[in-house]
Design an enzyme around this catalytic site. Structure first.
Site, PDB file in Angstrom:
ATOM      1  N   ASP A   1      -2.913  -3.231   2.046  1.00 39.05           N
ATOM      2  CA  ASP A   1      -1.615  -2.586   1.833  1.00 39.05           C
ATOM      3  C   ASP A   1      -0.600  -3.708   1.625  1.00 39.05           C
ATOM      4  OD1 ASP A   1      -0.578   0.091   1.552  1.00 39.05           O
ATOM      5  OD2 ASP A   1       0.668  -0.299   3.293  1.00 39.05           O
TER       6      ASP A   1
ATOM      7  N   ASP B   1      -7.901  -3.498   0.060  1.00 42.58           N
ATOM      8  CA  ASP B   1      -6.706  -4.358   0.135  1.00 42.58           C
ATOM      9  C   ASP B   1      -6.114  -4.215   1.523  1.00 42.58           C
ATOM     10  OD1 ASP B   1      -4.437  -2.235   0.167  1.00 42.58           O
ATOM     11  OD2 ASP B   1      -5.798  -1.579  -1.404  1.00 42.58           O
TER      12      ASP B   1
END
Ligand SMILES: [Zn+2]
Length: 283
Positions: free
Chosen positions: A211, A209
């Protein structure tokens, strides 16, 4: 030639090694209690390998509650000389999107709730963390990832937060100002303990991802993380197999001697019990 004994610590999504011919599944006792799980020892492509799932089978142990000392001590006790840590991380740079791999060379430690040393009152020691990973192992791990077709970055900084929550947006922006490349919750603690234990340590960070700093993206959700994680883990297994075929080519290093002159306590002052408990690590 002595048999190369590789340890793999699996993070989120990696709970077993595919195609590992299991020799034994052992509970290893340590002075610090039990590791996250039994350690599975087996052979992969003819090479002896020990596997430990960091969060336990079924992902039951949160980052702050992982018995890091027991995990690393157990690896040392059974004879592991080199650990590859496979870990899910957040990408902190535009060019490190989900699906990319990073082999970091540096860490920033933002943890505050865990014990990240084997030294204790009665036995004081200091090891160098200037280069916190085994650069020889990391270099070969990077090549193995390239060979496996991964989009992989060599070097970079892994910031380790306490968790279990992900960062706030303010924290995420702050860490980016620090120039970090990836963010996770476990590896710096392992790296510190592995260094004290004289074990070569290198991280294969799998970006799942962005963040929450990325303006184009929705804030990180667990669902999104798990989906990417699944794909990453499949490729990570290929990388480990590639690394296994290259173990003989890893340059010599001095990780095993890191703690040789680390102890500063007068030997006569070290309690016998502590000496006995830590003799596996410090001789
Ligand atoms: Zn090394």
């Amino acid at each position: 030639m002595t048999e190369k004994f590789l340890g793999v610590i699996g993070g989120s999504g990696l709970y077993q090694m595919k195609d590992l011919e299991v020799i034994e599944d052992i509970k290893v006792d340590t002075p610090f209690g039990s590791p996250s799980n039994n350690i599975v020892i087996g052979k992969l492509d003819g090479v002896k390998l020990a596997f430990l799932p960091r969060h336990g089978i079924g992902h039951v142990i949160p980052p702050s509650d992982i018995n890091f000392r027991a995990n690393i001590f157990a690896m040392k006790k059974i004879g592991v000389e080199r650990i590859i840590s496979v870990s899910a991380v957040g990408g902190m740079k535009e060019n490190m999107p989900p699906g990319h791999f990073v082999v970091p060379h540096q860490f920033i430690d933002r943890t505050y709730k865990r014990i990240s040393t084997f030294f204790a009152p009665g036995m004081v020691g200091h090891v160098s963390m200037a280069d916190p990973v085994c650069l020889a192992t990391a270099g070969t791990l990077f090549k193995a990832a390239q060979n496996a077709g991964a989009q992989v970055h060599e070097g970079g900084t892994y910031i380790c937060i306490e968790g279990p929550q992900f960062s706030t947006r303010a924290e995420s922006h702050l860490y980016r100002q620090w120039g970090v490349d990836v963010i996770g919750m476990t590896n710096v603690t392992e790296a510190k303990l592995a260094r004290e234990a004289g074990i070569c340590y290198s991280t294969l960070a799998l970006v799942t991802d962005f963040d929450c700093w990325h303006v184009e993206e929705e804030p990180v959700t667990l669902e999104a993380v798990l989906e990417i994680m699944h794909k990453n883990v499949e490729q990570a297994q290929k990388v480990i197999r590639g690394l296994i075929s290259m173990l003989e080519n890893i340059e010599p290093c001095s990780c095993c001697e890191a703690a040789k002159f680390a102890v500063v306590t007068d030997p006569v002052k070290i309690p016998q019990k502590l000496k006995g408990e830590l003799s596996i690590l410090f001789g």
